[in-house]
Design a protein around this motif. Structure first.
Motif: not given
Length: 214
Positions: A89-92, A98-100, A127, A129
């Motif tokens: 995931s990347v944090f928007d 968080w978007n996967t 960021r 995850k």
């Protein structure tokens, strides 16, 4: 074989990391103490991404064009038993969520976040995850690599900005430095020298000598 070696290396690294956590936790009041954050420092193209791959349990290589990375990439690694393949995931920042995405898309997003900066440098991290069965519980900050000498003025300036950015993270007492050096680097361990300046007794420095497969 390669994967047995990788597993052994990863185990060694994890033992080191828990040892550092223990060493730090004895000294500081645990209430005020955040989880130690590991910052990955080294010259450009010294194999930092390979180390990160070992800890994430997945190939990790974002293409950031000719200029390389220009901002911190914060990786939040979480062990989730039974979750395979791993979830990325990347944090928007704007939407604060968080978007996967598929891992290829994550690499593209991360690469673009560096590219967008052009010749400048930003402290604002991107960021990411990673959650999965082969992932370890860890916070990692991949910092832009120290540059070799540049003749070009714009490149010298970029190099100077990167040094300043990386030093800021290195000076933070809560950060443990994973110092990546090339095993055959005849010029001496330049990055380790930089770590020693901010951490003379190597209390929070771990040296990782990378054998580069030529």
């Amino acid at each position: 074989g390669g994967s047995a070696d990788a597993d052994a290396r990863k185990k060694l690294l994890l033992n080191l990391i828990s040892e550092v956590k223990a060493r730090l936790e004895g000294k500081v009041d645990s209430v005020s103490f955040p989880i130690p954050q590991f910052v990955v420092v080294g010259k450009q193209s010294v194999g930092k991404s390979r180390l990160i791959e070992g800890l994430a349990g997945e190939p990790f290589n974002f293409v950031s064009g000719t200029l390389g990375s220009r901002r911190p990439t914060v990786l939040e690694l979480r062990n989730v038993p039974g979750l395979s393949p791993a979830r990325w995931s990347v944090f928007d920042d704007r939407a604060q969520v968080w978007n996967t995405y598929r891992v290829e898309k994550v690499m593209q997003i991360v690469g673009e976040a560096h590219e967008r900066l052009g010749n400048s440098v930003s402290e604002v991290p991107i960021r990411v995850k990673v959650e999965g069965a082969d992932t370890v519980d860890l916070g990692l900050v991949d910092l832009p690599g120290f540059r070799a000498y540049a003749k070009d003025v714009a490149m010298q300036e970029l190099s100077h900005k990167i040094d300043k950015l990386v030093h800021k993270f290195m000076e933070d007492e809560n950060n443990v430095m994973l110092c990546v050096e090339e095993a055959g680097d005849a010029a001496g361990f330049a990055t380790l020298g930089k770590c020693k300046q901010v951490d003379p007794s190597y209390r929070r420095t771990i040296l990782i000598r990378n054998k580069l497969d030529k």
